[in-house]
Design a protein around this motif. Structure first.
Motif, short mmCIF file in Angstrom:
data_model
loop_
_atom_site.label_atom_id
_atom_site.label_comp_id
_atom_site.label_asym_id
_atom_site.label_seq_id
_atom_site.Cartn_x
_atom_site.Cartn_y
_atom_site.Cartn_z
N ASP A 1 0.87 -1.17 0.00
CA ASP A 1 0.00 0.00 0.00
C ASP A 1 0.91 1.23 0.00
OD1 ASP A 1 -1.58 2.23 0.81
OD2 ASP A 1 -3.05 0.88 1.70
N ASP A 2 0.79 2.08 -1.02
CA ASP A 2 1.70 3.23 -1.15
C ASP A 2 1.67 4.14 0.07
OD1 ASP A 2 2.59 2.47 -3.66
OD2 ASP A 2 0.98 3.53 -4.71
N THR A 3 0.55 4.17 0.78
CA THR A 3 0.45 5.06 1.95
C THR A 3 1.15 4.47 3.17
OG1 THR A 3 -1.65 4.08 2.68
CG2 THR A 3 -1.77 5.91 1.11
N ASP A 7 6.43 3.79 3.96
CA ASP A 7 7.40 4.42 4.87
C ASP A 7 7.35 3.83 6.28
OD1 ASP A 7 8.25 6.04 2.83
OD2 ASP A 7 6.99 7.74 3.40
N GLN A 8 6.24 3.20 6.64
CA GLN A 8 6.08 2.67 8.00
C GLN A 8 6.51 1.21 8.13
OE1 GLN A 8 5.01 4.84 10.43
NE2 GLN A 8 5.10 6.33 8.77
N LEU A 9 6.63 0.50 7.01
CA LEU A 9 6.81 -0.95 7.07
C LEU A 9 8.18 -1.39 7.56
CD1 LEU A 9 4.94 -2.07 3.82
CD2 LEU A 9 4.14 -2.14 6.19
N ARG A 27 2.88 -3.74 10.46
CA ARG A 27 2.43 -4.62 9.39
C ARG A 27 1.40 -3.88 8.54
NH1 ARG A 27 0.55 -10.30 10.80
NH2 ARG A 27 1.57 -10.77 8.81
N GLY A 28 1.37 -4.17 7.25
CA GLY A 28 0.45 -3.50 6.36
C GLY A 28 -0.97 -4.02 6.50
N HIS A 40 21.23 0.02 1.90
CA HIS A 40 19.86 0.41 2.21
C HIS A 40 18.88 -0.53 1.51
CE1 HIS A 40 20.98 2.67 -1.47
NE2 HIS A 40 19.75 2.38 -1.85
N ILE A 41 17.63 -0.48 1.98
CA ILE A 41 16.54 -1.27 1.41
C ILE A 41 15.50 -0.31 0.85
CG2 ILE A 41 15.56 -1.46 3.74
CD1 ILE A 41 14.07 -3.95 2.86
N ILE A 42 14.96 -0.64 -0.32
CA ILE A 42 13.92 0.17 -0.94
C ILE A 42 12.72 -0.73 -1.22
CG2 ILE A 42 13.24 1.54 -2.95
CD1 ILE A 42 16.12 2.42 -3.23
N LEU A 43 11.53 -0.29 -0.78
CA LEU A 43 10.28 -1.00 -1.05
C LEU A 43 9.53 -0.25 -2.15
CD1 LEU A 43 9.06 -1.58 2.63
CD2 LEU A 43 10.64 -2.97 1.29
N SER A 44 9.05 -0.99 -3.14
CA SER A 44 8.29 -0.37 -4.22
C SER A 44 7.32 -1.39 -4.80
CB SER A 44 9.24 0.15 -5.32
OG SER A 44 10.01 -0.91 -5.86
#
Length: 239
Positions: free
Chosen positions: A180-182, A185-187, A193-194, A220-224
């Motif tokens: 979820d794009d919103t 940043d929190q995950l 948890r989403g 670093h880790i990137i989520l997309s």
């Protein structure tokens, strides 16, 4: 100043010894926690096969799920402690990253096959990095484990490895629910948890562990999300 220097010099060996004992405790505690949980789950599955009333079967299923939740949370708390100890005094070894990826994928094949999910590698560039091989494999395994959990049956997960601008990039793409794009940043925060995690066993620590490992290695880790459907997780390590 001399007494202070003497005190500091005597403190460091004691601190190192304390950290070593803590790491040893974590390693010894892991099987003592995980084994009873596994036994409890196995014992709970026996009545599930024998119970006939649906309401009773549902009660047993909920008990099994509770055991799974507890087992996973306990396991990842121990993993998180292990990562904390190892990142405090990070080992620096030469890691053949492409070979480590193949080994990790092979380890997860039994789990992915149970869920009818195919994990395949694609264009793994020969790559060496410096770091702690145990932690790096832990990071890759956590990402793959998440992908297996959140993707659908009869789909595939693709793992790629390339290099650019002095950085090695591991990309894990799945065909699951995506992020979820919103919430992206929190995950990476602890125990987050989403919304799409409802009904899926998890602790909210997996990506936190990965983030800690990446930071310790200067990466670093990137989520997309993929252009079509599914998630993409990128792990970037300095070469």
């Amino acid at each position: 100043m001399a007494p202070l220097v003497t005190s500091l010099n005597s403190l460091m060996p004691r601190l190192q010894k304390s950290l070593s004992r803590s790491e040893d405790f974590t390693a010894e505690a892991a099987p003592r926690v995980r084994t009873p949980m596994a036994i409890a789950r196995t014992q709970a599955e026996v009545p599930l096969r024998r119970v006939e009333k649906e309401e009773n079967r549902q009660a047993v299923r909920e008990m099994i799920r509770a055991v799974d939740e507890s087992s996973r949370t306990a396991g990842q708390l121990l993993d998180h402690a292990m990562v904390s100890f190892r990142t405090d005094d990070l080992a620096r070894e030469t890691i053949q990253l492409d070979e480590l990826i193949v080994d990790t994928v092979n380890r997860l094949h039994p789990i992915s096959e149970l869920r009818d999910v195919e994990i395949k590698t694609h264009k793994l560039m020969r790559t060496k990095i410096q770091g702690d091989p145990i932690l790096v494999q832990n990071a890759i395994q956590n990402v793959l484990d998440n992908s297996v959990k959140y993707t659908c049956a009869d789909t595939k997960i693709t793992v790629m490895l390339d290099q650019s601008d002095g950085t090695a990039h591991i990309r894990v793409q799945d065909e699951g629910r995506g992020f979820d794009d919103t919430e992206i940043d929190q995950l990476l925060l602890r125990f987050e948890r989403g919304k799409n995690a409802n009904g899926i066993v998890g602790s909210g620590l997996g990506l936190t562990i990965v983030d800690d490992i990446m930071r310790a290695h200067g990466g670093h880790i990137i989520l997309s999300n993929n252009a079509g459907e599914g998630a993409c997780v990128t792990l970037s390590f300095p070469l």
